[in-house]
Design a protein around this motif. Sequence first.
Motif, short mmCIF file in Angstrom:
data_model
loop_
_atom_site.label_atom_id
_atom_site.label_comp_id
_atom_site.label_asym_id
_atom_site.label_seq_id
_atom_site.Cartn_x
_atom_site.Cartn_y
_atom_site.Cartn_z
N THR A 302 20.58 23.12 13.18
CA THR A 302 20.59 21.69 12.87
C THR A 302 20.77 20.82 14.10
O THR A 302 20.55 19.61 14.04
N SER A 304 19.96 19.58 18.14
CA SER A 304 18.72 19.29 18.85
C SER A 304 18.02 20.58 19.24
O SER A 304 18.63 21.50 19.79
N GLY A 338 7.48 14.24 12.68
CA GLY A 338 8.65 14.44 13.51
C GLY A 338 8.93 15.90 13.78
O GLY A 338 9.77 16.24 14.61
N GLU A 339 8.27 16.77 13.04
CA GLU A 339 8.46 18.21 13.25
C GLU A 339 7.40 18.81 14.17
O GLU A 339 7.32 20.02 14.31
N GLN A 390 11.50 19.99 19.71
CA GLN A 390 11.21 19.47 18.37
C GLN A 390 12.20 18.35 18.05
O GLN A 390 13.41 18.50 18.26
N THR A 391 11.70 17.22 17.54
CA THR A 391 12.56 16.06 17.31
C THR A 391 13.44 16.24 16.07
O THR A 391 14.64 15.99 16.10
N TYR A 392 12.86 16.67 14.95
CA TYR A 392 13.61 16.84 13.69
C TYR A 392 13.73 18.31 13.35
O TYR A 392 12.98 19.14 13.84
N ASP A 393 14.66 18.61 12.45
CA ASP A 393 15.04 20.01 12.27
C ASP A 393 14.89 20.51 10.84
O ASP A 393 15.62 21.39 10.41
N ASN A 394 13.94 20.01 10.09
CA ASN A 394 13.78 20.47 8.72
C ASN A 394 13.08 21.83 8.64
O ASN A 394 13.34 22.63 7.76
#
Length: 1530
Positions: A302, A304, A338-339, A390-394
């Motif tokens: 989760t 950065s 964002g992924e 990677q900017t987002y972490d989904n």
Amino acid sequence: MRQSLVLPSLATVCLLALIAGSIQADTADCTEYGVLLRDDFEASPARKSPDNRQWSETHGVVVNNTCSSRGVLAGKSAVFNGRYRRTLVTRDLASDVITAVRLDAISCFSFSGSVIAQLSYSTNGGIDYRQAKNFTVSSFGSSMVYELPSFPNDAYVRIRLREVSLFTGIADYHTWEVDNFVVYGKPPLSLATDFDTVAACNEGLTWIGSSVQPSDDGNALIFTSSTSPSSSKERVASTVPINLDSSVPLGSGKRQIIFAHDFSSSTTFGRSSSWKAISGGVITASRCAAYGTDDQAFFSGTSSRFIETNPLDLEHADKLDFWIVIGGSGCRYASYNGEDISVEYALENNPSSYIRMHLLEHNMYTKPQLVSVRLPFLARTSRTTIRWRQTYDNSEWSLNHVVISGVHPTEFSSFPAEFSSSTTFGSFSYWAAISGGQVSSRPDCFAYGSGYQAFFYQSGPRFIKTQPLDLRNIETVTFWIVIGGSGCEVAESVNKSVVVEYAYHSSNFRIIEFLKNDGYQNNQYAEVFLPLEARTASTTIRWRQLQHDGYWNDEWSINNIRFTGSVIPVIEQFSADFTSSTTFGSQSLWARISGGSVTDAAKCRAYGVNQAFFSQSEERFIQTQPLDLRSAAYLHFRIAFGGGCEPADSGESVVVEYSSSQNSTFIVMYTVEPHVTSVSVLLPLSARTASTAIRWRQMKHSGKNLDEWSLNHITFTRPSNFPSYFSSSTAFGESGLYWSAISGGNVSDSYHHPCRAYGYGYQAFFDQSSPRYIRTQALDLQSVRAISFWIVLGGSGCGTATTQESIVVEYWAPQYSTFRPLQYLSYNSYQSPQEVEVALPIAAQAASTTIQWRQLSNRGSGLAQWALNNIKFILDVNFPSNFTASLQNQSWASISGGFITSSSSCYAFGGPGSYQAFFSGWQDRYIATQPLDLRKAEELVFWIVLGIDGCNSASFDESVVVEYASLPLNFKTMLTVYRRWPSRLQIPLPLDAQTPSTVIRWRQLAFSSGGDAEWAINGVYFVAEVIGRFSESFPSDFSASTTFGDFSNWAELSGGTITEHSHCHSYGTYQAFFSSNRYRERYIRTQPLDLRKMKELTFWFVLGSGGSCNSAERGESVVVEFATSAQNHSFTTMNQLGYNAYKVSKLVKVALPAEAKTASTAIQWRQLSHSGSNDKWSINHVAFIPEVLLGKNFPSDFSEAITFGQLSEWGSISGGSITSTAKCNAYGVYQAFFNQSGVRSIQTQPLDLTETELLIFWIIIGGGQCDPAEGGESVVVEYTHSNRANFALLLTLVYNAYRSSRPVTIKLPSDARKRATVIRWRQLKHSNRGLDEWALNHVAFSSGGREKFLQFDLIMEKSAQDVSSYDINLEYSVDLGQKWQPVVTACNPTTSLQCKTMMPFSVYKSVLFHSWARIQIKLDDAVISSRTQFRYKQPSFSSTANWAIDNVYIGNSCPGDCSGHGKCIITAVGKAQSVVCGGNDDGRACTFPFFFNGIQYYSCIVRGREHPWCATTSNYDTDRRWGYCENMSV
């Protein structure tokens, strides 16, 4: 010794056949063998439909053998018999390796019409398909091959085969079948199998009529009547395609791995590791593996998410490769932008500021894929950090197998790139002059760095220019520049711009690049391609500002100037004249002669003394070895019929033929009639290959001593490409290669008049009152579709023209009596310079077409003037220059990140409303052509705009590269385009881009996001290579027809004459003989010659030989001189021929100094003084010897003619001599034999080994009749560079290991592969004269890459009948099996070793192979390709015509070709690993010490075997494992 063929029991055969059938699974992953999918539809006896593991869709297709009764397709096939839909679609295949599709098809029943099938492909999971090829399915059966285009690395490909001619409702009467469906990937580099452990892919072989069965050496592939299906009419074993063409083109450099890492449990992060940090991820065996099945860098945390390297040295890197998977294949799904993952770099001076170079969109990498990223120029530093973020972490993602590689360029490294406090100008500097500026450390603006710059701010002309430089091998000049910005006073108008210019042999500069005033206000990198005319041995480069407003106005700076380039391959030099030492066979460029001989007693002479003279009763012909004629255009020779020879009659002509297919099929290209004496033949394109044989053959004759003829003086010359621009050397008439006539004008420097068609410099300018026209010579325009040129008529300083003063462009071809019009150029339409393109009609696209520009009338001198320049011939490759509303599939293959539009933000060419290829999207941005035939292309021309003039701005690293590739695709960069105004660019095509199937691609290296860094291209076309009148090579011998002056290679003769009645003969019949009285100066002088590639001048000479020639006295010597000035009056002495040293005729060799190796050098022989009619001398047989090319052309064997010193490839010998009476022989007749006192050594001259990989030689130490060497008396092989005193060790040849003659192969380390490397053989010590003797011979250098080798074991049934159809034929194919040819048709080896130890044929008869025999073949160049297949074929057979093969090896040559013993072994298919010979332990290294017969040995031994050997375990007595020693260290 292996045993004879023993047939196993029928039960064993059946069992092994079942095993073979089960392991020959169609679904196996055979990617490492270059096969992505292969289906012969035989995998299961119960199978009724195509296997769903291979095929994703099947409709109307069953597995059966409907057509098998015809015997065309063996066994089962895919039968297309559905009533409404017939389709077969493959599974997804990796796009980065897929190359071609091959299949066999046959029509069984057709109620009416033909069966039309279609092959197509999809890159989006089958949503839509692009047509690849439609083909007719024949009732006789045929094969179909289709070359697939290149695909993006991030795609998967499906191949679809379907019927497009379906006759609904009559399926039973309309059936066709497909078999042997193969999708090929990247071929392996080698292949090796002993059939002992057959993998799922049969180790790269397929076979019909055989099975793997036990033999006396493990398993073998055995062909018997029990293994051959009753339906088979032949027995065949075929290999997969193999990439044997692994050599790197000259000058391109070799790709090197700079950084490589696979993640594992030992991967660490921190200062002591290559990796700096990881966040939001771990190194683990992840749920979704990017590469392999082991540990990956897996991101699911989760925090950065990123992973970054420590600073890496990437100065020579250009490519980053890695494998990645995002949100798929087991990873949690990625759903929004964002992924996406950003690939970034940071530099040492700003380590926290990362710059994006590539964006991985989340929905494009749901399957593991290989990604290749071109590193931006600014990222190529000695301390660059790479990061994936990677900017987002989904979602989840994995990364692995990171590789950074690069190519070291050939660079003009001696040129000082950056200015400094020590920069000087004048005679002792690379810089000639600077004006209007100075080298300063405190300029108002910095072009590069913060140190010294060339800064221009003063009054007067502003320029900087180099001294004349040797730019023959240079392609580009790069530099950093700033004009009117970044602190410098603004340059306000376009006339304040800077131009880059060049000049050679004169002060007339020509513009090659225009640097617009407002395009370089920030310091920018510029790359300028040098036109071919600028690549001379003496070229000056100048940067010049057109205008400025005086002190401190319109300022500019320049710095960091570099020259880069590559070596251009040249034609193989072919000895022109026959001599008494001319030989035929493997050691000669001549292969065979029949019905004649080389003699100096020919009844008729074609040229010179010795001839190839034909008068015998046998078939009469003479044939060369295969020659590399890729760079040749013309073949020239002299021939004689009659004139002492018995005359030839009708039908007894001589034909000139060529073969580019291993000499099996010759094609006639010219017929020589009996009255012809001098012939020049334009080589057809199909003859210009790397392996072409030429043959002269008399069609018939009436018997011995009848219809005789002679041949001599054979030369090849390069093509002369039509010069686009006029110059001071443009010639007309007989001396003009391209232009035949000009009237009413002249070629003049446009600086002297304002009427300019294109650029500055020379133009064809017409202003006189006589008829005005200009006309070419007859040109070969067979591949030309249009002419492009620039013209101005009236206006622009030319004076007003009237209607009657318009211009017409015309052409003439041999079938017409007058010129025919091509285009009318109206008087009022060209008042400003314009480019005109004129299409050629079919009638003008001929082998001998003349083009003319003609003004209809003129009112007199100085009125209605016009000018012409920049003429180009546009190649016909069915390629549209400009884009239209729809992208033409037949010309363009693919486009990404852009589209064809008439409403783009910016226009490369044509302006608003015209269609462009415009790029502004998110996806990878590129456009690629279909494969095009560019064999006759010289230049690529196109218009481009990037990041300016309406396009959103582009930064330096958002550049566009222009690339090329031939099939299989491996793109190389030709040009990098940075931020640029709409411009037309012209790129000379490299030689390896001029192929029958070349793809051109424009690709943007990086961009920030959609809508940023936009660009457009248009107006794409190719300029044709147009050959004018040929320029014959220098004639070596004088003759009755020798002339002097403008139309000869000889300029002037004084005090002598050309005669066959000289008082003293130097060589041959005619001489240049000098005997004038005292008032005439005696000399002979050539015209200026191109000696840039020449090493040596040779000639025969005699002076004052006594008798009628009179003796010469002191001061009456002859000097050999050279001059490079245009007037030829400032001569420099190269050599002095002493007055008393040449009383008998001698061959003289003069090494050409570097200063003489220019494109325009005159040679002169001059007598210093003479006493009237005394002191006579003569000269003949003048020749220029080219620079030595190592490897093939190195004089490998010693002979009586070998010399040492400056004029030889050998530098010195000590303690030995070259002799044919050595007490022990290493190889052949003459040896370098060492038996004297003092130091014993032999060494070469400094050699260029940059393209060399292997050193090969034969040696014997203390064997034969030589005195045996003892401990410490070994021989070492060493190397040094010409500027180094100390030698470094390559290999020690142990004194007791070479008592019999043996070949030695040494792989040269990189430090030895330099431009001036000396190799030395030296004995460490010896006891005295006549003791510890040794001999050396057959020294050769090899590039390693192209020396390929085929080896296998063969046995044939002893009771087989001697029937030719039962013979085993070894054949090869380079086109995926469409055409098969014999591997070897005759004994035609490239070295005598091959004839000595290798089988000389590829048709094998049972009477010769009753027991196992090892067959070894060194493969000729014609066999070597990027996808060569081999097959063993028995056309028919009986129950007693059985045979077997084993130990098949194809790949790099084994050391010394295994010396005729042992077998070639590699440890893994397709990997770059050592190739070793012999033994029984798979090439494992020696183990020391080892026990043999109870004795412990610490080195190799010769006991019990013919060659030195060792054990590969510590105890041979118990393990019995061994190998030959000479191979273990290679």
